[in-house]
Enzyme design. Structure first.
Site, PDB file in Angstrom:
ATOM      1  N   SER A 116       0.850  -1.191   0.000  1.00  0.00           N
ATOM      2  CA  SER A 116       0.000   0.000   0.000  1.00  0.00           C
ATOM      3  C   SER A 116       0.881   1.235   0.000  1.00  0.00           C
ATOM      4  O   SER A 116       2.054   1.181   0.390  1.00  0.00           O
ATOM      5  CB  SER A 116      -0.882  -0.007   1.258  1.00  0.00           C
ATOM      6  OG  SER A 116      -1.530   1.226   1.440  1.00  0.00           O
TER       7      SER A 116
ATOM      8  N   TYR B  39      -1.812  -0.410  10.549  1.00  0.00           N
ATOM      9  CA  TYR B  39      -1.879  -0.720   9.123  1.00  0.00           C
ATOM     10  C   TYR B  39      -0.611  -0.253   8.412  1.00  0.00           C
ATOM     11  O   TYR B  39      -0.011  -1.006   7.626  1.00  0.00           O
ATOM     12  CB  TYR B  39      -3.114  -0.049   8.506  1.00  0.00           C
ATOM     13  CG  TYR B  39      -3.356  -0.418   7.062  1.00  0.00           C
ATOM     14  CD1 TYR B  39      -3.909  -1.652   6.730  1.00  0.00           C
ATOM     15  CD2 TYR B  39      -3.046   0.460   6.034  1.00  0.00           C
ATOM     16  CE1 TYR B  39      -4.137  -2.009   5.408  1.00  0.00           C
ATOM     17  CE2 TYR B  39      -3.272   0.114   4.709  1.00  0.00           C
ATOM     18  CZ  TYR B  39      -3.817  -1.121   4.398  1.00  0.00           C
ATOM     19  OH  TYR B  39      -4.037  -1.460   3.085  1.00  0.00           O
TER      20      TYR B  39
END
Length: 305
Positions: free
Chosen positions: A173, A186
Site C-alpha cells: 500500500s 496498518y
C-alpha cells in the site's frame, strides 16, 4: 579487481540500467506467458483478490484461491467459471494463523502442485487512532498483513528456488511508504511487507536465482469496500482508484517482471520527497493533499462482509 576497475564497472552499469529504465518507460516490456502457471491468491473472496483470480484464470493459469470466507470463495469460483475459467481451486484458510497456512499449503501442493506465482493480497484495517485500537486487533493486523507473507514464502518459495522459476507478489500500500493518522498498525504492517519483499528480492539476487521475480504493489485507496468512507480532499488530484484498473496494472506488472508498482504514479515521488524535504515541509504537502487525516471519515466494510 582493484578499486579503479570496480568503480568504473559500477559507473558503466549504472548508466546502462538508467538508460534501460528510460527505454522501457517509453517502450513497454514484452509480457510473459502465464498460461499453465499455478497462481495462488490470498484474500481472493472479494475485492482485488477476486478480480486478479478471474483475470489470471482467463489468461490460462491454474488459480488457487484462499480466503477465510467460504461464501466469498464460492462467489469468486462461480464468477471465474462464468468467464470461462477451467482450473480453479478454492481453500478456506485463516491467514492470521501460521499453522493453518502451513496445513492448507501442504494440501495445495498435494492436490494442485507447486505454486509458481504467489500473490499475498489478504489484508485488514482497523481505522482507529492508536490508543483506541484494541490489542487483539493490532496483533491481527500484523498477523494478516505481514506475518502471513513470511509463512506463505516459507511454504512455497523452496520449490521456486529449486526450479529457479517463480514470482512473489506483495500487495502492499502507499501506507507502506508514508505514515498517516488512524492507521498506525496498518502503516506498520505495510512498511514491514515492503521491507520483507525487498529483502527477499535481494536474497534471490545474491543466490543467483534470477528466475524468481518480485513485484511490490503500493496502491492508494481503492473502491473495494475495505476503505469505505475515506474521502480525498482533492479527488481530481488524488482520486480513489478503480479496482478494475488496479487489477489490470498488477497483472501487467507481473507479466513484465516490474519490481515496484505505485498507483497513482505520483506515489513514486513519496519516498523521494521524504528523503530530502524537511519534515515540516513534507507534512505541509500531506496536509494540502488531505492525506494527514485521510482516515477521519473511515467506515470500512459492514461486519457481514
Amino acid at each position: 579487481m582493484n578499486f579503479f576497475l570496480e568503480t568504473l564497472k559500477v559507473i558503466v552499469l549504472l548508466v546502462y540500467y538508467l538508460l534501460e529504465s528510460l527505454v522501457f518507460f517509453v517502450i513497454p516490456r514484452r509480457k510473459k506467458n502465464v498460461s499453465g502457471e499455478i497462481v495462488l491468491i490470498t484474500g481472493a473472496g472479494s475485492g482485488i483478490g477476486r478480480l486478479l483470480a478471474v483475470k489470471f484464470a482467463n489468461l490460462g493459469a491454474t488459480v488457487v484461491l484462499w480466503d477465510i470466507n467460504q461464501e466469498g470463495l464460492n462467489g469468486t469460483v462461480r464468477l471465474a467459471k462464468e468467464k470461462g475459467a477451467g482450473r480453479v481451486h478454492s481453500y478456506v484458510c485463516d491467514c492470521s494463523k501460521r499453522q493453518d497456512i502451513y496445513r492448507v499449503a501442504d494440501q495445495v501442493k498435494k492436490e494442485v502442485g507447486d505454486v509458481s506465482i504467489l500473490i499475498n493480497n489478504a489484508g485488514i484495517v482497523i481505522g482507529k487512532r492508536f490508543l483506541d485500537s484494541p490489542d487483539s486487533l493490532v496483533e491481527k493486523t500484523m498477523e494478516v498483513n505481514t506475518m502471513a507473507h513470511f509463512w506463505t514464502y516459507k511454504a512455497f518459495l523452496p520449490a521456486m528456488v529449486a526450479a529457479n522459476h517463480g514470482h512473489l507478489v506483495s500487495i502492499a500500500s502507499c501506507a507502506g511508504l508514508c505514515g498517516t493518522s488512524q492507521a498506525s498498525d496498518y502503516c506498520a504492517s505495510k512498511f514491514a511487507a515492503v521491507g520483507f519483499a525487498e529483502s527477499i528480492d535481494i536474497e534471490m539476487r545474491t543466490l543467483r536465482k534470477t528466475g524468481v521475480k518480485t513485484t511490490i504493489v503500493c496502491p492508494y485507496v481503492m473502491n473495494t469496500g475495505m476503505f469505505d468512507g475515506v474521502k480525498s480532499k482533492w479527488p481530481r488530484v488524488v482520486p480513489a482508484l478503480d479496482p478494475e484498473y488496479v487489477a489490470e496494472r498488477i497483472i501487467s506488472a507481473v507479466r513484465q517482471n516490474q519490481e515496484v508498482l505505485c498507483l497513482p504514479r505520483v506515489a513514486y515521488l513519496c519516498p523521494f520527497m521524504k528523503s530530502f524535504l524537511p519534515v515540516k515541509a513534507f507534512i505541509l504537502l500531506l496536509d494540502y493533499l488531505g492525506l494527514l487525516d485521510l482516515m477521519s471519515t473511515f467506515k470500512g466494510r459492514p461486519k457481514k462482509e
